[in-house]
Design an enzyme around this catalytic site. Structure first.
Site, PDB file in Angstrom:
ATOM      1  N   THR A 116      -5.655  -1.663   6.997  1.00 31.46           N
ATOM      2  CA  THR A 116      -5.821  -3.121   6.995  1.00 31.46           C
ATOM      3  C   THR A 116      -7.269  -3.469   7.346  1.00 31.46           C
ATOM      4  OG1 THR A 116      -5.051  -3.081   9.272  1.00 31.46           O
ATOM      5  CG2 THR A 116      -3.430  -3.711   7.601  1.00 31.46           C
ATOM      6  N   ASP A 131      -1.369   6.461   6.560  1.00 27.27           N
ATOM      7  CA  ASP A 131      -1.384   5.026   6.837  1.00 27.27           C
ATOM      8  C   ASP A 131      -2.301   4.771   8.036  1.00 27.27           C
ATOM      9  OD1 ASP A 131      -0.687   2.428   6.438  1.00 27.27           O
ATOM     10  OD2 ASP A 131       1.324   2.580   7.288  1.00 27.27           O
ATOM     11  N   LYS A 144       0.839  -1.204   0.000  1.00 25.63           N
ATOM     12  CA  LYS A 144       0.000   0.000   0.000  1.00 25.63           C
ATOM     13  C   LYS A 144       0.883   1.269   0.000  1.00 25.63           C
ATOM     14  CE  LYS A 144      -2.241  -1.475   3.757  1.00 25.63           C
ATOM     15  NZ  LYS A 144      -1.713  -2.849   3.910  1.00 25.63           N
ATOM     16  N   THR A 145       1.861   1.285   0.900  1.00 26.42           N
ATOM     17  CA  THR A 145       2.757   2.445   0.978  1.00 26.42           C
ATOM     18  C   THR A 145       3.565   2.585  -0.307  1.00 26.42           C
ATOM     19  OG1 THR A 145       2.925   2.033   3.344  1.00 26.42           O
ATOM     20  CG2 THR A 145       4.565   3.505   2.403  1.00 26.42           C
ATOM     21  N   ARG A 155       6.804  -8.151   1.514  1.00 30.83           N
ATOM     22  CA  ARG A 155       7.648  -7.731   2.640  1.00 30.83           C
ATOM     23  C   ARG A 155       8.269  -8.939   3.334  1.00 30.83           C
ATOM     24  NH1 ARG A 155       4.649  -4.314   6.955  1.00 30.83           N
ATOM     25  NH2 ARG A 155       4.609  -2.757   5.291  1.00 30.83           N
TER      26      ARG A 155
END
Ligand code: ADE
Length: 334
Positions: free
Chosen positions: A159, A110, A65-66, A218
């Site tokens: 999330t 975020d 997302k980031t 990640r």
């Protein structure tokens, strides 16, 4: 005398993960539909000479997302300022953030579901009509001022999209759900990252690492770095199957990517509750883990692997879970 050139900053854990982040859509592997949609939105906004529409991304942690928010900034040729829901404590913090943005800049928020109500209320008119309503003073002498904001883009990430209020959700021009990655995409991400880190990896090892990566870039990059450490310390010339196996063993991660808590969760359902169904609250107490973490971190992955089912009566281990744990149905651990 000239100073030596500074090496790229990839020595720390977060620094290294940063260095592995794709900078442009062309380097971003996976999430194809989202990329196509975003590229269209960006091209159209650029064509009109306008700021990009406000966007909302949701999905599991570590899915990008980031990364996407920063790619959008780069593709739009504008700065991205980054904050998070819990970091904005007061309405004034939100007002300060918004009023400091320059035309077309991106504000990335975020964990936007953790914004407090007062900050959220400052955000609404900013998103909808580029207005900032400020209240100065208290009680009967309080005054309201309205400031015009330049055109900006707010990108929210969460999330837990269901925890966003409906009014906030409806103010984003487009909402995208990031899915778990395809196995082949994770393999490609690992190959790309290995190249950036300057470490050789065999195709079989990349496949095995990808399998253990919870379909999440990640995690793939973290495991790759641990395998690189192992190869370096044990003087291996490349990351091969053996290195991956030893690395995963050390981290107590099995070949499907399950860690000790995942396995314990399944074991508890099987051995204490005869395979289920068992309610989330009971399961959380037995596992000594909070309900939220179970629901958001462990269960989606176990369900994706087909090891767990959520039913209206509770959680159930699947036959595949018994098989993976080396257990037989209706029997205790063997
Ligand atoms: N590193 C982390 N996420 C990535 C992605 N989606 N594509 C390429 N490299 C990545």
């Amino acid at each position: 005398m000239s100073m030596p050139k500074k090496a790229p900053e990839i020595s720390t854990e977060e620094g290294a993960l940063e260095a592995l982040r794709p900078q442009r859509f062309e380097d971003y592997i996976g999430q194809t539909k989202i990329k196509t949609n975003l590229q269209l939105i960006i091209d159209a906004a650029k064509g009109r000479g306008e700021a990009c529409d406000h966007l909302l991304f949701y999905g599991q942690a570590g899915l990008g997302k980031t990364t996407l928010a920063y790619i959008i900034g780069r593709e739009m040729n504008v700065n991205v300022r980054s904050t998070s829901g819990p970091a904005i404590e007061k309405a004034g913090d939100m007002a300060a953030l918004l009023s400091n943005l320059e035309a077309n800049e991106v504000l990335f928020i975020d964990e936007i579901h953790r914004l407090n109500k007062l900050a959220e209320e400052i955000l609404y008119p900013a998103l909808e009509s580029r207005k900032l309503h400020l209240i100065v003073g208290k009680g009967p002498s309080a005054r309201t001022f309205t400031l015009d904001l330049p055109p900006i883009t707010v990108i929210g990430a969460t999330t837990k999209v269901n925890m966003l209020s409906a009014p906030l959700r409806s103010r984003f021009g487009a909402t995208f759900r990031l899915e778990y990655y395809q196995h082949e995409d994770i393999e490609r991400i690992i190959a790309r990252s290995a190249k950036i880190l300057g470490v050789a990896i065999t195709p079989e090892a990349a496949r095995a690492l990808a399998r253990a990566s919870r379909f999440t870039p990640r995690i793939a990059n973290r495991l790759l770095k641990r395998a690189r450490d192992y190869a370096q310390v044990y003087k291996k010339r490349s990351i091969d199957d053996e290195v991956v196996k030893a690395t995963l063993d050390m981290l107590e991660i099995d070949d499907l990517g399950l860690d000790e808590t995942d396995r314990e969760l399944l074991r508890i359902i099987v051995s204490k509750f005869n395979g289920g169904p068992v309610g989330l609250k009971t399961l959380a107490a037995a596992l000594n883990e909070d309900m939220e973490t179970i629901e958001e971190v462990y269960e989606p992955f176990l369900m994706k692997l087909g090891l767990l089912n959520r039913t209206s009566l509770g959680r159930m281990a699947t036959p595949l879970a018994y098989e993976h744990l080396g257990l037989q149905r209706d029997k205790k651990l063997i």
